[in-house]
Scaffold this motif. Structure first.
Motif, PDB file in Angstrom:
ATOM      1  N   VAL A   1       2.758  35.598 -35.871  1.00 41.99           N
ATOM      2  CA  VAL A   1       2.308  36.920 -35.416  1.00 41.99           C
ATOM      3  C   VAL A   1       1.672  36.897 -34.024  1.00 41.99           C
ATOM      4  CG1 VAL A   1       2.091  37.861 -37.749  1.00 41.99           C
ATOM      5  CG2 VAL A   1       0.112  36.742 -36.711  1.00 41.99           C
ATOM      6  N   THR A   2       1.226  35.714 -33.570  1.00 39.25           N
ATOM      7  CA  THR A   2       0.609  35.678 -32.225  1.00 39.25           C
ATOM      8  C   THR A   2       1.577  35.173 -31.149  1.00 39.25           C
ATOM      9  OG1 THR A   2      -0.248  33.437 -32.586  1.00 39.25           O
ATOM     10  CG2 THR A   2      -1.723  35.284 -33.141  1.00 39.25           C
ATOM     11  N   ARG A   3       2.648  34.451 -31.535  1.00 40.49           N
ATOM     12  CA  ARG A   3       3.514  33.829 -30.529  1.00 40.49           C
ATOM     13  C   ARG A   3       4.930  34.412 -30.451  1.00 40.49           C
ATOM     14  NH1 ARG A   3      -1.353  31.913 -30.195  1.00 40.49           N
ATOM     15  NH2 ARG A   3      -1.638  29.920 -29.094  1.00 40.49           N
ATOM     16  N   GLY A   4       5.406  34.988 -31.587  1.00 36.74           N
ATOM     17  CA  GLY A   4       6.806  35.439 -31.638  1.00 36.74           C
ATOM     18  C   GLY A   4       7.176  36.378 -30.501  1.00 36.74           C
ATOM     19  N   THR A   5       6.290  37.336 -30.208  1.00 33.41           N
ATOM     20  CA  THR A   5       6.640  38.313 -29.163  1.00 33.41           C
ATOM     21  C   THR A   5       6.529  37.720 -27.750  1.00 33.41           C
ATOM     22  OG1 THR A   5       4.382  39.159 -29.314  1.00 33.41           O
ATOM     23  CG2 THR A   5       6.096  40.393 -30.496  1.00 33.41           C
ATOM     24  N   ARG A   6       5.954  36.514 -27.648  1.00 34.99           N
ATOM     25  CA  ARG A   6       5.994  35.861 -26.329  1.00 34.99           C
ATOM     26  C   ARG A   6       7.413  35.353 -26.056  1.00 34.99           C
ATOM     27  NH1 ARG A   6       1.120  31.551 -25.860  1.00 34.99           N
ATOM     28  NH2 ARG A   6      -0.530  32.783 -26.807  1.00 34.99           N
ATOM     29  N   VAL A   7       8.096  34.965 -27.143  1.00 33.23           N
ATOM     30  CA  VAL A   7       9.462  34.439 -26.983  1.00 33.23           C
ATOM     31  C   VAL A   7      10.452  35.595 -26.821  1.00 33.23           C
ATOM     32  CG1 VAL A   7      11.260  32.999 -28.033  1.00 33.23           C
ATOM     33  CG2 VAL A   7       8.854  32.431 -28.382  1.00 33.23           C
ATOM     34  N   ILE A   8      10.348  36.561 -27.728  1.00 34.24           N
ATOM     35  CA  ILE A   8      11.217  37.738 -27.643  1.00 34.24           C
ATOM     36  C   ILE A   8      10.338  38.891 -27.176  1.00 34.24           C
ATOM     37  CG2 ILE A   8      12.851  39.229 -28.886  1.00 34.24           C
ATOM     38  CD1 ILE A   8      13.752  36.310 -28.892  1.00 34.24           C
ATOM     39  N   GLY A   9      10.157  38.996 -25.863  1.00 36.84           N
ATOM     40  CA  GLY A   9       9.275  40.012 -25.287  1.00 36.84           C
ATOM     41  C   GLY A   9      10.067  41.125 -24.625  1.00 36.84           C
ATOM     42  N   GLU A  10       9.422  41.768 -23.655  1.00 38.51           N
ATOM     43  CA  GLU A  10      10.024  42.950 -23.024  1.00 38.51           C
ATOM     44  C   GLU A  10      11.364  42.622 -22.348  1.00 38.51           C
ATOM     45  OE1 GLU A  10       9.259  45.899 -23.682  1.00 38.51           O
ATOM     46  OE2 GLU A  10      10.724  46.704 -22.275  1.00 38.51           O
ATOM     47  N   GLU A  11      11.424  41.437 -21.741  1.00 37.15           N
ATOM     48  CA  GLU A  11      12.669  41.065 -21.042  1.00 37.15           C
ATOM     49  C   GLU A  11      13.844  41.007 -22.025  1.00 37.15           C
ATOM     50  OE1 GLU A  11      14.150  37.399 -18.320  1.00 37.15           O
ATOM     51  OE2 GLU A  11      11.977  37.600 -18.549  1.00 37.15           O
ATOM     52  N   SER A  12      13.579  40.412 -23.214  1.00 34.39           N
ATOM     53  CA  SER A  12      14.647  40.313 -24.223  1.00 34.39           C
ATOM     54  C   SER A  12      15.038  41.699 -24.739  1.00 34.39           C
ATOM     55  CB  SER A  12      14.194  39.448 -25.396  1.00 34.39           C
ATOM     56  OG  SER A  12      13.944  38.157 -24.937  1.00 34.39           O
ATOM     57  N   ARG A  13      14.037  42.572 -24.899  1.00 40.52           N
ATOM     58  CA  ARG A  13      14.354  43.929 -25.375  1.00 40.52           C
ATOM     59  C   ARG A  13      15.233  44.662 -24.360  1.00 40.52           C
ATOM     60  NH1 ARG A  13      11.171  46.382 -29.612  1.00 40.52           N
ATOM     61  NH2 ARG A  13      10.025  44.722 -30.628  1.00 40.52           N
TER      62      ARG A  13
END
Ligand SMILES: NC(=O)c1ccc[n+]([C@@H]2O[C@H](COP(=O)([O-])OP(=O)(O)OC[C@H]3O[C@@H](n4cnc5c(N)ncnc54)[C@H](OP(=O)(O)O)[C@@H]3O)[C@@H](O)[C@H]2O)c1
Length: 330
Positions: A260-272
């Protein structure tokens, strides 16, 4: 959006038993449709070119015929050819032999959605797209289960298109899991998006990048493979059976805190943003055009990209890990 889900009671399988059905293309999907329908009491013939699929159909007790021959004989034609060549096979062998009252069935909407196949007005055009590989469609049917299928009607010349599609979906066992009504466009676009962003493209790129990060930092390739690739199945199985919250209940608190603290660092705004661009290319036909152009110009780029990922450290480490568990070697 509320989904319409059909079950066995909504279909008339006995009526399909009086309809000659042909499966065109005896590969991964075609074989499962043919075997399941036959076991459901439907009369199935196979249209298949000479080669591996032809021999497999014979081994399975069918008497395969040429594609143009079955098109002349059957009323429901289930087209289960690879997407990239279905258009040219249709042009040569299917389209010229179609007669009014026949039903063209697809297992995926690609060729209708992107108009590589343009059926005449006098046939029904339907789709039953099971959501899983042919091997699973067959094995789950044999176990008395089924996998969900998406059903769509593109053209209803006879007024009976939906009845036929529902019976076909019941015949392959999908009513046991649910037959979900959709459109050719929604099925095709969502299917391409899912496989490019998550199921195939996303997972290949994510596991390769993670594996290489650990190896570059000095960890043993087999350890990197175990942590970043091999264990994926166990977590995906939990997600499949229990959903995200259910999966999180079964992993350690440390794993969940990292999630929950790291996942969105990997799949963040750039990936979206990249996902949105991929979806736009699917919806604008750009991806389909690129893929069919690649196939029709000989497929050289596709072959070399495929080759690039063979015999890499990632693959070698995978072999070592799987060798520890000979039962995985099917
Ligand atoms: N793979 C899956 O389980 C899966 C899952 C979901 C959806 N689908 C969809 O199912 C459809 C079929 O895919 P598939 O993976 O089942 O295909 P496949 O296994 O690669 O091939 C299907 C059959 O098509 C024949 N074929 C290939 N090229 C041909 C050509 N140029 N002329 C005539 N026959 C040809 C093959 O004959 P040979 O044996 O002679 O090569 C084979 O019997 C596609 O729309 C795909 O998107 C597949």
């Amino acid at each position: 959006m509320a989904l319409t889900v059909y079950r066995e009671r909504d279909a008339n399988l006995p009526k399909l038993r009086n309809t000659p059905v042909a499966v065109v293309g005896y590969g991964n999907q075609g074989r499962a449709h043919a075997l399941n329908l036959r076991d459901s009491g439907v009369s199935v013939s196979i249209g298949q070119r000479e080669g591996a699929g032809f021999r497999q159909a014979e081994l399975d007790g069918f008497e395969p015929m040429s594609i143009d021959q079955v098109v002349q004989q059957a009323d429901l034609l289930i087209i289960s050819l690879p997407d990239e060549c279905a258009g040219e096979v249709y042009e040569k062998l299917v389209g010229p032999n179609l007669r009014p009252g026949q039903v063209l069935g697809f297992v995926h909407g690609f060729n209708i959605r992107y108009s590589f196949i343009k059926p005449p007005d006098h046939v029904d055009v339907i789709m039953v797209a099971p959501k899983g590989p042919g091997t699973l469609l067959r094995s789950s049917y044999e176990e008395g289960k089924g996998i969900p299928a998406l059903m769509a009607i593109h053209q209803d010349a006879s007024g009976h298109a939906k009845r036929i599609a529902l019976a076909w979906a019941v015949g392959i066992g999908s009513a046991r899991a649910g037959i979900i009504e959709t459109t050719f466009a929604a099925e095709t676009e969502a299917d391409l998006f899912g496989e490019q962003v998550v199921l195939c493209g996303g997972i290949s790129a994510l596991t390769k990048a993670a594996f290489e990060t650990l190896v570059d930092a000095g960890y043993a390739p087999e350890l990197a493979y175990l942590e970043c690739v091999h264990e994926l199945k166990q977590v995906v199985d939990l997600l499949y059976e229990r959903g995200l919250s259910g999966m999180r209940e079964k992993i350690s608190n440390t794993a969940e805190y990292g999630d929950v603290t790291r996942g969105t660092r990997v799949i963040g705004e750039e990936s979206r943003q990249a996902m949105k661009k991929i979806l736009a290319d699917i919806r604008s036909d750009q991806f389909a055009k690129e893929w069919i152009d690649e196939y029709r110009s000989g497929g050289e780029t596709f072959r070399s990209l495929h080759k690039k990922d063979e015999d890499t450290l990632y693959e070698q480490a995978g072999e070592q890990v799987r060798a520890l568990m000979p039962w995985l070697n099917k």
